[in-house]
Design a protein around this motif. Structure first.
Motif, PDB file in Angstrom:
ATOM      1  N   SER A 186       9.483  -5.849 -41.095  1.00 25.24           N
ATOM      2  CA  SER A 186      10.221  -6.792 -40.238  1.00 25.24           C
ATOM      3  C   SER A 186      11.685  -6.363 -40.155  1.00 25.24           C
ATOM      4  O   SER A 186      12.581  -7.166 -40.388  1.00 25.24           O
ATOM      5  N   GLU A 187      11.889  -5.090 -39.845  1.00 29.77           N
ATOM      6  CA  GLU A 187      13.247  -4.528 -39.835  1.00 29.77           C
ATOM      7  C   GLU A 187      14.128  -5.028 -38.695  1.00 29.77           C
ATOM      8  O   GLU A 187      15.350  -4.982 -38.805  1.00 29.77           O
ATOM      9  N   SER A 188      13.513  -5.507 -37.618  1.00 32.67           N
ATOM     10  CA  SER A 188      14.324  -5.863 -36.437  1.00 32.67           C
ATOM     11  C   SER A 188      13.781  -7.117 -35.770  1.00 32.67           C
ATOM     12  O   SER A 188      12.646  -7.530 -36.019  1.00 32.67           O
TER      13      SER A 188
ATOM     14  N   ASP B 139       2.662   0.597 -30.485  1.00 30.94           N
ATOM     15  CA  ASP B 139       4.112   0.777 -30.405  1.00 30.94           C
ATOM     16  C   ASP B 139       4.582   2.207 -30.741  1.00 30.94           C
ATOM     17  O   ASP B 139       5.234   2.827 -29.943  1.00 30.94           O
ATOM     18  N   ARG B 140       4.231   2.760 -31.905  1.00 29.96           N
ATOM     19  CA  ARG B 140       4.695   4.122 -32.244  1.00 29.96           C
ATOM     20  C   ARG B 140       3.529   5.112 -32.248  1.00 29.96           C
ATOM     21  O   ARG B 140       2.376   4.726 -32.434  1.00 29.96           O
ATOM     22  N   GLY B 141       3.875   6.401 -32.111  1.00 30.52           N
ATOM     23  CA  GLY B 141       2.859   7.443 -32.070  1.00 30.52           C
ATOM     24  C   GLY B 141       2.781   8.242 -33.355  1.00 30.52           C
ATOM     25  O   GLY B 141       3.587   8.055 -34.279  1.00 30.52           O
TER      26      GLY B 141
ATOM     27  N   ASP C  80       6.934   4.731 -23.451  1.00 35.13           N
ATOM     28  CA  ASP C  80       7.323   6.136 -23.526  1.00 35.13           C
ATOM     29  C   ASP C  80       8.780   6.165 -23.987  1.00 35.13           C
ATOM     30  O   ASP C  80       9.708   5.912 -23.212  1.00 35.13           O
ATOM     31  N   PHE C  81       8.988   6.472 -25.280  1.00 37.78           N
ATOM     32  CA  PHE C  81      10.338   6.424 -25.860  1.00 37.78           C
ATOM     33  C   PHE C  81      11.258   7.492 -25.264  1.00 37.78           C
ATOM     34  O   PHE C  81      12.473   7.323 -25.241  1.00 37.78           O
ATOM     35  N   VAL C  82      10.669   8.608 -24.826  1.00 40.35           N
ATOM     36  CA  VAL C  82      11.492   9.666 -24.211  1.00 40.35           C
ATOM     37  C   VAL C  82      12.132   9.118 -22.924  1.00 40.35           C
ATOM     38  O   VAL C  82      13.327   9.318 -22.666  1.00 40.35           O
TER      39      VAL C  82
ATOM     40  N   SER D   1       8.446   8.102 -34.495  1.00 39.36           N
ATOM     41  CA  SER D   1       8.362   8.602 -33.122  1.00 39.36           C
ATOM     42  C   SER D   1       9.414   7.916 -32.262  1.00 39.36           C
ATOM     43  O   SER D   1       9.952   8.520 -31.322  1.00 39.36           O
ATOM     44  N   ALA D   2       9.732   6.651 -32.580  1.00 38.22           N
ATOM     45  CA  ALA D   2      10.724   5.923 -31.775  1.00 38.22           C
ATOM     46  C   ALA D   2      12.084   6.622 -31.862  1.00 38.22           C
ATOM     47  O   ALA D   2      12.768   6.797 -30.849  1.00 38.22           O
ATOM     48  N   ALA D   3      12.478   7.044 -33.060  1.00 37.67           N
ATOM     49  CA  ALA D   3      13.775   7.723 -33.217  1.00 37.67           C
ATOM     50  C   ALA D   3      13.719   9.140 -32.643  1.00 37.67           C
ATOM     51  O   ALA D   3      14.617   9.558 -31.906  1.00 37.67           O
TER      52      ALA D   3
ATOM     53  N   ASP E 111      11.781  10.475 -30.325  1.00 39.57           N
ATOM     54  CA  ASP E 111      11.649  10.570 -28.866  1.00 39.57           C
ATOM     55  C   ASP E 111      12.847   9.968 -28.131  1.00 39.57           C
ATOM     56  O   ASP E 111      13.239  10.451 -27.067  1.00 39.57           O
ATOM     57  N   ARG E 112      13.425   8.901 -28.690  1.00 39.51           N
ATOM     58  CA  ARG E 112      14.605   8.323 -28.023  1.00 39.51           C
ATOM     59  C   ARG E 112      15.770   9.305 -28.089  1.00 39.51           C
ATOM     60  O   ARG E 112      16.580   9.397 -27.170  1.00 39.51           O
ATOM     61  N   LYS E 113      15.856  10.039 -29.181  1.00 45.12           N
ATOM     62  CA  LYS E 113      16.901  11.072 -29.308  1.00 45.12           C
ATOM     63  C   LYS E 113      16.648  12.195 -28.296  1.00 45.12           C
ATOM     64  O   LYS E 113      17.543  12.591 -27.553  1.00 45.12           O
TER      65      LYS E 113
ATOM     66  N   HIS F 128      19.557   3.264 -30.979  1.00 43.09           N
ATOM     67  CA  HIS F 128      18.118   3.324 -30.705  1.00 43.09           C
ATOM     68  C   HIS F 128      17.464   1.943 -30.712  1.00 43.09           C
ATOM     69  O   HIS F 128      16.294   1.839 -30.353  1.00 43.09           O
ATOM     70  N   ASN F 129      18.173   0.908 -31.205  1.00 45.58           N
ATOM     71  CA  ASN F 129      17.661  -0.450 -30.976  1.00 45.58           C
ATOM     72  C   ASN F 129      18.802  -1.458 -30.933  1.00 45.58           C
ATOM     73  O   ASN F 129      19.955  -1.143 -31.277  1.00 45.58           O
ATOM     74  N   ASP F 130      18.456  -2.669 -30.477  1.00 47.51           N
ATOM     75  CA  ASP F 130      19.474  -3.703 -30.292  1.00 47.51           C
ATOM     76  C   ASP F 130      20.076  -4.159 -31.615  1.00 47.51           C
ATOM     77  O   ASP F 130      21.265  -4.462 -31.692  1.00 47.51           O
TER      78      ASP F 130
ATOM     79  N   ILE G 142      18.330  -0.392 -26.973  1.00 49.40           N
ATOM     80  CA  ILE G 142      16.927  -0.549 -26.515  1.00 49.40           C
ATOM     81  C   ILE G 142      16.268  -1.717 -27.257  1.00 49.40           C
ATOM     82  O   ILE G 142      16.507  -1.867 -28.466  1.00 49.40           O
ATOM     83  N   ASP G 143      15.441  -2.472 -26.580  1.00 52.57           N
ATOM     84  CA  ASP G 143      14.588  -3.564 -27.094  1.00 52.57           C
ATOM     85  C   ASP G 143      14.606  -4.791 -26.185  1.00 52.57           C
ATOM     86  O   ASP G 143      13.573  -5.374 -25.937  1.00 52.57           O
ATOM     87  N   ALA G 144      15.833  -5.228 -25.787  1.00 47.94           N
ATOM     88  CA  ALA G 144      15.966  -6.461 -25.004  1.00 47.94           C
ATOM     89  C   ALA G 144      15.557  -7.701 -25.807  1.00 47.94           C
ATOM     90  O   ALA G 144      14.776  -8.541 -25.324  1.00 47.94           O
TER      91      ALA G 144
ATOM     92  N   GLU H 133      14.295  -2.731 -21.981  1.00 45.42           N
ATOM     93  CA  GLU H 133      13.283  -3.599 -22.576  1.00 45.42           C
ATOM     94  C   GLU H 133      12.126  -2.824 -23.205  1.00 45.42           C
ATOM     95  O   GLU H 133      11.572  -1.910 -22.584  1.00 45.42           O
ATOM     96  N   LEU H 134      11.808  -3.219 -24.432  1.00 45.46           N
ATOM     97  CA  LEU H 134      10.596  -2.730 -25.097  1.00 45.46           C
ATOM     98  C   LEU H 134       9.673  -3.936 -25.215  1.00 45.46           C
ATOM     99  O   LEU H 134       9.991  -4.905 -25.907  1.00 45.46           O
ATOM    100  N   ASN H 135       8.530  -3.873 -24.528  1.00 43.63           N
ATOM    101  CA  ASN H 135       7.636  -5.019 -24.475  1.00 43.63           C
ATOM    102  C   ASN H 135       6.963  -5.250 -25.829  1.00 43.63           C
ATOM    103  O   ASN H 135       6.325  -4.331 -26.351  1.00 43.63           O
TER     104      ASN H 135
HETATM  105  O1  AHR Z   1       9.169   1.336 -32.718  1.00 41.72           O
HETATM  106  C1  AHR Z   1       9.969   0.520 -31.962  1.00 41.72           C
HETATM  107  C2  AHR Z   1      11.230   0.205 -32.653  1.00 41.72           C
HETATM  108  O2  AHR Z   1      10.998  -0.250 -33.958  1.00 41.72           O
HETATM  109  C3  AHR Z   1      12.055  -0.887 -32.015  1.00 41.72           C
HETATM  110  O3  AHR Z   1      12.874  -0.440 -30.999  1.00 41.72           O
HETATM  111  C4  AHR Z   1      12.858  -1.320 -33.175  1.00 41.72           C
HETATM  112  O4  AHR Z   1      13.590  -2.472 -32.969  1.00 41.72           O
HETATM  113  C5  AHR Z   1      11.796  -1.377 -34.178  1.00 41.72           C
HETATM  114  O5  AHR Z   1      12.039  -1.809 -35.355  1.00 41.72           O
END
Ligand code: AHR
Length: 316
Positions: free
Chosen positions: A37-39, A115-117, A132-134, A164-166, A168-170, A221-223, A249-251, A269-271
């Motif tokens: 529950s990091e975010s 959510d992640r790959g 698609d995080f890229v 993968s979120a970090a 690919d967003r990078k 990389h996130n809100d 990113i996130d909204a 927005e990340l759904n």
């Molecule tokens: O994997 C998605 C990311 O993980 C979200 O952007 C972030 O808020 C979360 O913790």
């Protein structure tokens, strides 16, 4: 780009196209290994998937890995031992999954990456339901280039190392700023997707860059990390959103409040509503139907002009 509403419609359409009914899913037992529950986004995603399972009468076995891959591997093995109908896995990092995914496959249990790959052969899992995080990173960079006339020294707050979120967003951000010689990423470090991590790393960036005078923008990389950076910038005596631009990113609802207050400038927005298409995919696989390897869930970029209204709607 799709709004939340359009995404809901298109994923519902996927279920109909696959010829599924909620009744058929009501007898399913599904394991869900969540990262933690990091975010704010992660908390919403967990709540949404649990609510979707309840709505469909699915018996959801939930396991919180508290950011540890070893806990996720243990959870997947325990789901296999319980004989679940399917597994949802939100992998904290990209590598190290081959063995446990193979165990699930050998047991005939479909795994949906939510959510992640992962960096594993795609024959080892059923599908990935994810953005698609890229593209998200590229969108953030395109906004920044337009906003600054392509002249900007940027600091980057990365997400969890190895995720993968970090990664690919990078990569997506760099693929666009690489076309603009006067946009430079002058510092880049992980804030682990947390608000406190974002604040701490931003404090060190401000110190290293003459109190922030050399920083034109933050790409977070996130809100949550962006919100931590807002605090750090204010404490350094600068005005976030004006002296230093912020795109993230996130909204999540809190970022709309920050944008409405002029503290940040854009979010993508990340759904978080990934349960429906994931459950549909498992039910379809059980019926022997084909499922696409990637069910995409990309969202739009939001700006301050609609922030107050969005905050009102999203914080209800
Ligand atoms: O994997 C998605 C990311 O993980 C979200 O952007 C972030 O808020 C979360 O913790």
């Amino acid at each position: 780009m799709k709004s939340l509403k359009q995404f809901a419609v298109s994923t519902a359409a996927l279920g109909v196209a696959l010829g599924l009914s909620f009744a058929a899913q009501a007898e399913m037992m599904i394991g869900f290994s969540q990262i933690g529950s990091e975010s704010g986004w992660r908390t919403s995603e967990t709540a949404s998937i649990k609510a979707e399972a309840e709505k469909r009468g699915i018996d959801l076995k939930f396991s919180d890995a508290q950011q540890k891959q070893e806990n996720q591997i243990k959870a997947v093995r325990s789901f296999i031992a319980q004989g679940v109908d399917g597994i949802l896995l939100a992998p904290v990092v990209e590598t190290g999954w081959d063995q446990v995914l193979k165990e699930a496959k050998d047991a005939g249990i479909p795994v949906v990456l939510v959510d992640r790959g992962v960096a594993a052969d795609d024959s080892l899992y059923l599908t990935k339901v994810a953005s698609d995080f890229v593209v998200e990173g590229a969108l953030a960079a395109a906004w920044l280039a337009a906003e600054t006339n392509a002249v900007c020294d940027v600091v980057e707050l990365q997400g969890t190392v190895g995720s993968s979120a970090a990664n690919d967003r990078k990569a997506g951000f760099e693929s666009v700023v690489g076309n603009f010689p006067a946009i430079n990423i002058i510092r880049s470090q992980s804030g682990d997707f947390t608000r406190s991590g974002g604040k701490e790393v931003m404090e060190s960036f401000l110190k290293a860059e003459d109190g922030g005078k050399n920083i034109c923008a933050v790409y977070a990389h996130n809100d949550d990390m962006a919100l931590g950076a807002v605090q750090a910038i204010k404490e350094a005596g600068l005005k976030p959103g004006t002296d230093i631009l912020i795109v993230s990113i996130d909204a999540v609802p809190d970022i709309f409040k920050a944008m409405a207050d002029g503290d940040t400038n854009a979010t993508i927005e990340l759904n978080p509503h990934l349960g429906g298409p994931s459950f549909d995919a498992i039910a379809a696989a059980k019926e022997g139907k084909d499922v696409p390897k990637w069910i995409k869930a990309n969202g739009p970029l939001f700006l301050p002009d609609t922030a107050a209204e969005e905050y009102k709607m999203r914080s209800k």
